[in-house]
Design an enzyme around this catalytic site. Structure first.
Site, PDB file in Angstrom:
ATOM      1  CG  HIS A  64      -0.454   0.294   2.509  1.00 23.17           C
ATOM      2  ND1 HIS A  64      -0.328   1.577   2.995  1.00 23.17           N
ATOM      3  CD2 HIS A  64      -0.031  -0.518   3.518  1.00 23.17           C
ATOM      4  CE1 HIS A  64       0.142   1.545   4.229  1.00 23.17           C
ATOM      5  NE2 HIS A  64       0.334   0.286   4.571  1.00 23.17           N
ATOM      6  CG  ASP A 173       2.448   1.807   7.958  1.00 27.35           C
ATOM      7  OD1 ASP A 173       2.205   1.151   6.937  1.00 27.35           O
ATOM      8  OD2 ASP A 173       1.680   1.865   8.933  1.00 27.35           O
ATOM      9  CD  GLU A 205      -2.901  -0.980   5.379  1.00 32.04           C
ATOM     10  OE1 GLU A 205      -2.759  -1.965   6.136  1.00 32.04           O
ATOM     11  OE2 GLU A 205      -2.674   0.192   5.727  1.00 32.04           O
ATOM     12  CD  GLU A 206      -2.085   3.139   7.345  1.00 33.32           C
ATOM     13  OE1 GLU A 206      -2.773   2.736   8.297  1.00 33.32           O
ATOM     14  OE2 GLU A 206      -0.866   2.935   7.249  1.00 33.32           O
ATOM     15  CG  ASP A 228       1.937  -3.149   5.699  1.00 33.10           C
ATOM     16  OD1 ASP A 228       2.531  -2.161   6.180  1.00 33.10           O
ATOM     17  OD2 ASP A 228       0.720  -3.145   5.452  1.00 33.10           O
ATOM     18  CG  HIS A 311       0.241   4.595  12.289  1.00 30.34           C
ATOM     19  ND1 HIS A 311      -1.123   4.416  12.336  1.00 30.34           N
ATOM     20  CD2 HIS A 311       0.671   3.869  11.222  1.00 30.34           C
ATOM     21  CE1 HIS A 311      -1.505   3.614  11.349  1.00 30.34           C
ATOM     22  NE2 HIS A 311      -0.426   3.271  10.663  1.00 30.34           N
TER      23      HIS A 311
END
Length: 340
Positions: A64, A173, A205-206, A228, A311
């Site tokens: 992603h 990420d 994706e998130e 990932d 994150h």
């Protein structure tokens, strides 16, 4: 292809969930500059798919592209606006940061301020604000007159190289996963590849794995690897911690196909590739969860690169783990492509 250069370019780009066009353009340019005989196309929902080879078994590699961010939810007055999160954003990460909003290719800066510690009382010092208590201050950049509800923003943090091949930056990420796919293709181009490889660079994706659902149906590979990132922090005592510099984390669990897992482990052992095994007994929380259920089912594996501070704008990754993951994927494609 220089791994560090590509990763840092990708990390610095703006690509909040469902607004990934800037990063997609960058990926497309990297592919065109570095690879020949690659067929590029956009899916109906905007995902980027790169096809390499057209014989043998159909294989899919998924990563992603999107990153977490914020969206303007309300204009309060001439100076202040409220925001809501896109993806898993901890409001504490936003405090005392510059937030950049991208609109029509231009950036608008706001800040989320913090009361000076000298002026805080005991109650304020121990308080952790929620999104209901956060405001973007645009008074320092001309006010809110050119900001609209729905505008997307992110913490702009330039990526930097630390010691011993560690890179820090935002959106690792999953720009790390994107880099792994590109580097795997870089390794693969030097060999005779007998299969049909599809690299799926996915959006959203998130916010619910939305991109992978579409590309998995579009490509419908016979086998797939999702790439990932995973946590490299102190985890509960009953969970193995994945470490930086120790190679890719190869997942095992109910969403993982045993044949794919076994082949990945065999390649690592045969080729002396550092690796770790990550146990994910239920959902993986990655695109694996939707790809493996596509149509009549796809044999799916998950390769994750450990990072620190997920994150946040100061995520950290070891370049050696990216290279090891890329080699593993290239060798998997070589072996799997011949199985027809």
């Amino acid at each position: 292809m220089d791994t560090k250069e590509v990763l840092m370019k990708l990390s610095n780009s703006f690509g909040v969930s469902s607004y990934e066009s800037y990063t997609f353009d960058l990926i497309e340019n990297i592919i065109k500059e570095n690879f020949k005989d690659i067929e590029l196309r956009k899916s109906g929902t905007g995902n980027l798919i790169a096809k390499y080879g057209n014989t043998g078994k159909k294989i899919g590699f998924f990563a992603h592209v999107d990153e977490i961010g914020v969206v303007i939810s309300k204009i309060v007055d001439d100076c202040f606006a409220r925001v809501e999160m896109i993806g898993g954003v901890d409001p504490r990460v936003l405090i005392s940061k510059r937030i950049y909003f991208v609109k029509n290719g231009k950036e608008k800066i706001g800040v989320i301020g913090m009361l000076a510690p000298h002026l805080q009382n005991a109650k304020n010092k121990s308080k952790s604000p929620s999104f209901d208590e956060l405001f973007i201050d645009f008074s320092i950049s001309g006010g809110t007159k050119d900001i609209d509800v729905g505008d997307m923003g992110y913490i702009k943090m330039e990526s930097k190289e630390l010691q011993n091949g560690v890179i820090t930056g935002k959106s690792l990420d999953n720009r790390v996963g994107v880099t792994v796919l590109l580097k795997a293709l870089d390794y693969l181009k030097d060999f005779k590849f007998d299969g049909e490889l599809h690299l799926a660079f996915n959006k959203g994706e998130e916010v619910g794995l939305v991109g992978a659902k579409g590309t998995a149906y579009d490509i419908f590979p016979e086998s797939a690897i999702i790439v990932d990132v995973t946590f490299s922090e102190d985890l509960p005592a009953n969970v193995e911690t994945m470490l930086l510099g120790k190679g890719p984390a190869i997942a095992r669990g109910s969403a993982i196909n045993d044949e794919v897992f076994d082949l990945l482990i065999k390649i690592c052992k045969d080729e002396n590739i550092k690796h770790q095994v990550e146990v994910l007994p239920m959902r993986t929380g990655t695109e694996t969860d939707v790809v493996q259920m596509t149509k009549t089912g796809v044999k799916t594996g998950l390769v994750s690169v450990p990072i620190y501070n997920m994150h946040s704008p100061v995520e950290c990754v070891d370049l050696s783990d990216i290279d090891a993951s890329s080699k593993l994927l290239a060798l998997f494609a070589m072996k799997e492509g011949k199985k027809r």
